[in-house]
Each structure stands twice: as structure tokens, then as C-alpha cells.
Design a protein around this motif. Structure first.
Motif, short mmCIF file in Angstrom:
data_model
loop_
_atom_site.label_atom_id
_atom_site.label_comp_id
_atom_site.label_asym_id
_atom_site.label_seq_id
_atom_site.Cartn_x
_atom_site.Cartn_y
_atom_site.Cartn_z
N GLU A 173 0.84 -1.19 0.00
CA GLU A 173 0.00 0.00 0.00
C GLU A 173 0.87 1.25 0.00
OE1 GLU A 173 -2.25 0.03 3.60
OE2 GLU A 173 -0.49 -0.22 4.87
N ARG A 184 1.82 4.52 1.77
CA ARG A 184 1.75 4.88 3.18
C ARG A 184 1.78 6.39 3.40
NH1 ARG A 184 3.82 0.96 6.66
NH2 ARG A 184 3.02 -1.10 6.06
N ARG A 224 1.81 -4.58 3.40
CA ARG A 224 0.65 -4.59 4.29
C ARG A 224 0.76 -5.82 5.18
NH1 ARG A 224 -5.09 -3.83 1.79
NH2 ARG A 224 -5.46 -3.84 4.02
N ASP A 242 -1.13 -6.98 7.41
CA ASP A 242 -2.39 -7.68 7.61
C ASP A 242 -2.97 -8.25 6.33
OD1 ASP A 242 -3.05 -5.31 6.38
OD2 ASP A 242 -4.80 -4.90 7.63
N ALA A 243 -2.17 -8.30 5.27
CA ALA A 243 -2.66 -8.87 4.01
C ALA A 243 -2.69 -10.39 4.05
CB ALA A 243 -1.78 -8.40 2.85
N ARG A 279 -10.17 -7.11 6.28
CA ARG A 279 -9.09 -6.16 5.99
C ARG A 279 -9.67 -4.84 5.55
NH1 ARG A 279 -5.70 -8.77 1.47
NH2 ARG A 279 -7.66 -9.79 1.01
N ALA A 286 -7.77 -1.60 0.20
CA ALA A 286 -6.50 -1.06 -0.27
C ALA A 286 -6.75 0.17 -1.13
CB ALA A 286 -5.76 -2.11 -1.09
#
Length: 441
Positions: A62, A64, A81, A83-84, A145, A148
């Protein structure tokens, strides 16, 4: 004899995956702009922009923030990411299975432990299945999630300012208020570490150190039971992975990690790559012979390093029930027990000196539960190492002590699987292995 699968030579898709792997490798180290990615990877800026667009679109990376600029448009920084997706790391000991759920940065999200009531294969497989089920049911992966940021069109502006987040893609699943809801991030697979000789390429345990296992296809057994891809490796190699991700070995291309405790193990990073040997047996440092006709080792040989400095040897020499008790006596002034630890340090220092003479590493890491008494054996270790190392090889040698606990070993096992996840699938037989470099990631 196992047939070697050919590499997908000349495949445009493979080249794209390799290039994606280069980009992801740089982003694992922190925030980087598109322009800087091009410089570091040697790829053209349009190629980097196209890869970045695909990785943003798949939710792996991503935009930032914007970085400072000496003039003109401020470059946008890109980041992985975490948490992907998730990975589970497991350490199997004689008595327990320790497991952690980590994100894509190998950061621990959840943890659990179960006791073992036996050491047969079925018991271990069921225990692993139990911890995997517990971690997959955790709240960390049940929440959706965040959407994005929209991907830039291939060939678009190289370092643009981030656009507002768009609605999640319809393919991600359910509907909330008329808009599709994002799907939970996946658990990509499981890394398992245990003591023994393990063929990493096949997942076969050739010999388990603390159980009567011979040629057990543990990876296949676990995959059938839990329904996820599994990587199995020697537990010391998981410790090496942890050093590469978080410890003193980060960014160091030649590292030797020596684990001390009940046994003595070795993991090696040589020229930037974890070295396992032809059949996964590299690193049996504890079974190098250091005293001719010395004490009997559990392996059946005599004079092994492990038989001289492992936990059982310390307890026998000190006349104690635990190493903690022996260490307390030594710190309290018991000269006999102090001499035991001093001799342990000197024996280990000589053995590590021989290792330095053979491999010339930049860094030696002493790890494992045995390091809790490092204050007692380090003086003898350092003196013996100084005398054992060939002149000139000590000049740039660093030695550090890392007191990793069992959870860190499990985290390292997750790191082993993460290492696979960031690599392209080079052979046809790897087609089903998950990889973040695939367009379908």
C-alpha cells in the motif's frame, strides 16, 4: 531417485514473478518509493510502476506516506501490508507444541501451546492440527481487511500522491450497505521446526533427534490433516530465520548460529543463503568429535561436542538436578561448579574457533536455553576462541548472545514459510505453492 523438475526458462510470467519478488524483498525492509525501488532492484521505472500497481491491486502492499523532497513533487512511499495475510509458525519439542500466528512482517499476532502425551507421529500431527485450528479461529483473522488504495494504471506516474481509498473490489465478498465487504486475510501456510535431520525440499524427517522417527514424510502428513501448505525444517534453521528477521543477523550475509541447551546445533547463512547441505543434514555441530575416546553420546559415538557441553553433561559434572541450580551454585562461589562452566566455555570456544577457521563468518550468534548461564562460560569461551581462530580471521568477527525462548523458535518457523511466500515458483512441481508474486495472490 527423485526426478529433478525443470526450471521454467524463458517464461514471461516467471520473469514477472521474479521481478515482483525483487520488489517485495526491498519492501520487507521498510518504506521505499517507486524511484528508489528501481535503483535498488535494477529494474526500469515503468516495470516497477507496473509491478507496484499489481501488488497494490492484490492488497499485498500500500501507499503509506509522502517523503520529503529537495524540490518538485514529493515521492510516495510504499510499504508491505502486514495484515494482508498470515502464517503459522510451530516449534515441536519433546513435551510441547508451541505455535504463533504471525503477519507478513513475522510479527506475532496470537500464540498458543499444547502439551504432548507421546512422541509418535500421529500424536504430534494431532497436536499440530489442534494449535493450527486454535490460531485460525482467532479474532485477528476473522475481522475484514481495510480496503487497499486503488492501484495506479501500469505506466502511470512514478511517484504520485496517494489517492483517496476506494470501495473494496466486488470479488472480495459480501455486501454491507450496498457495497461489497472485504474478505478476511488468508492464512497462507505453516512452518514447522523440530530437532533432527530433515530434507527441507521434500519435508521428510530422515531422523528425529528425540523420537524414533525414520524417513517420516511429516510435511505430507500435516498437509493432509490441516489442509494448508507446510514447510518442515530443522529447528535451528528456524532460529536462523528469526535472527535474519529480527536479530543481529539482519542484513549480514555470513552468519553461524550455534544453539546450546540439551543438545548443540548449528544453522548457517553463507553468502546470504541459508545452508542446509545436500540432504538437510548440515549443522550437526554437536556431533563433531572433539575428544578421542571421550564420553558416550546419545548418538552412539564417543567424544561428541554435545556429550561434553550439553545440559546432561553439565548436570552430571556439577551433581545438580537442573542447570539453574548449577548456575546458582556457581554464582554463589562454588569453585567446583564454576570450573564446570568454565570448561564448558573453553570446549565450546575451541569448537567454534574451528568453525570460524572453516567458514570465516562475519557473525557468530550463541542462542538457546543454555545461554542463560552465559555469564559463567563466556570468559572461558572468549579465551579459547581467541587461541583457536587462525590469525586474521578474528579481525571483523562479531560474537553475540541471544537468549531466544521457545516462542522465538516458533516465530522463526513462520519466517521460514514467509521466505517461501516472497519467492516465485521456479519449477512446475511448485505450481500449487502459495506465493505473493503471483497475479492471483
Amino acid at each position: 531417485m527423485r526426478r529433478v523438475q525443470p526450471v521454467r526458462v524463458g517464461s514471461k510470467e516467471l520473469i514477472r514473478e521474479i521481478n515482483s519478488s525483487l520488489v517485495l524483498g526491498e519492501l520487507r525492509g521498510g518504506l521505499v518509493s517507486r524511484t528508489e525501488l528501481a535503483k535498488r532492484t535494477g529494474l526500469s521505472l515503468p516495470t516497477v510502476s507496473e509491478i507496484v500497481a499489481e501488488l497494490i491491486g492484490s492488497g499485498v502492499i500500500e501507499e503509506r506516506e509522502t517523503a520529503s523532497s529537495g524540490g518538485g513533487r514529493r515521492p510516495v512511499l510504499l510499504g508491505l501490508r502486514p495484515d494482508a495475510g498470515y502464517v503459522i509458525g510451530i516449534k515441536v519439542t519433546e513435551t510441547r507444541v508451541i505455535a504463533v500466528l504471525t503477519d507478513l512482517n513475522a510479527g506475532i499476532v496470537e500464540r498458543t501451546t499444547v502439551s504432548l502425551v507421546g512422541d509418535d507421529v500421529d500424536t504430534v500431527v494431532e497436536a499440530v492440527a489442534t494449535v493450527v485450528k486454535q490460531l485460525r479461529a482467532g479474532t485477528a483473522i476473522s475481522s475484514p481487511r481495510q480496503a487497499a488504495a486503488p492501484a495506479a494504471a501500469p505506466g502511470g506516474a512514478a511517484d504520485r500522491a496517494p489517492a483517496p481509498a476506494a470501495a473494496p473490489d466486488a470479488a472480495l465478498g459480501g455486501v454491507a450497505g450496498g457495497a461489497p465487504a472485504p474478505a478476511p486475510a488468508p492464512v497462507y501456510g505453516v512452518g514447522v521446526g523440530l530437532a533432527g535431520v530433515i530434507d527441507r525440499a521434500t519435508g521428510v524427517v530422515r531422523h528425529a533427534t528425540y523420537a524414533d522417527w525414520r524417513d517420516v514424510d511429516l510435511a505430507a502428513e500435516l498437509e493432509r490433516r490441516i489442509g494448508l501448505p507446510v514447510v518442515v525444517d530443522n529447528d535451528v534453521n528456524t532460529l536462523v530465520a528469526n535472527e535474519q528477521w529480527f536479530g543481529a543477523g539482519r542484513g549480514v550475509s555470513d552468519v553461524a548460529v550455534v544453539s546450546i541447551g540439551r543438545g548443540v546445533g548449528l544453522g548457517m547463512v553463507l553468502d546470504g543463503r541459508l545452508y542446509r547441505g545436500a540432504g538437510g543434514g548440515a549443522g550437526e555441530f554437536g556431533h563433531t568429535k572433539v575428544v578421542a575416546d571421550g564420553p558416550l553420546c546419545d548418538c552412539g559415538g564417543r567424544g561428541c561436542l554435545e556429550a561434553l557441553i550439553g545440559e546432561p553433561a553439565i548436570l552430571e559434572a556439577a551433581g545438580c538436578d537442573t542447570v539453574e541450580e548449577a548456575a546458582e551454585l556457581a554464582r554463589g562461589g562454588d569453585e567446583g561448579v564454576k570450573d564446570v562452566f568454565d570448561q564448558v566455555g573453553r570446549t565450546l570456544g575451541t569448537a567454534v574457533g574451528n568453525l570460524v577457521n572453516l567458514l570465516n563468518p562475519k557473525l557468530i550468534v550463541l542462542a538457546g536455553e543454555g545461554t542463560r548461564s552465559s555469564d559463567l562460560f563466556l570468559p572461558g569461551f572468549e579465551d579459547a576462541l581467541q587461541h583457536a581462530v587462525f590469525d586474521g580471521l578474528q579481525r571483523e568477527l562479531d560474537v553475540v548472545v541471544d537468549d531466544w525462548d521457545d516462542e522465538a523458535w516458533a516465530q522463526g518457523a513462520a519466517g521460514l514459510f514467509l521466505g517461501e511466500l516472497f519467492q516465485p515458483n521456479l519449477r512446475p512441481d511448485e505450481a500449487d505453492r502459495p506465493s505473493l508474486t503471483k497475479r492471483s495472490a
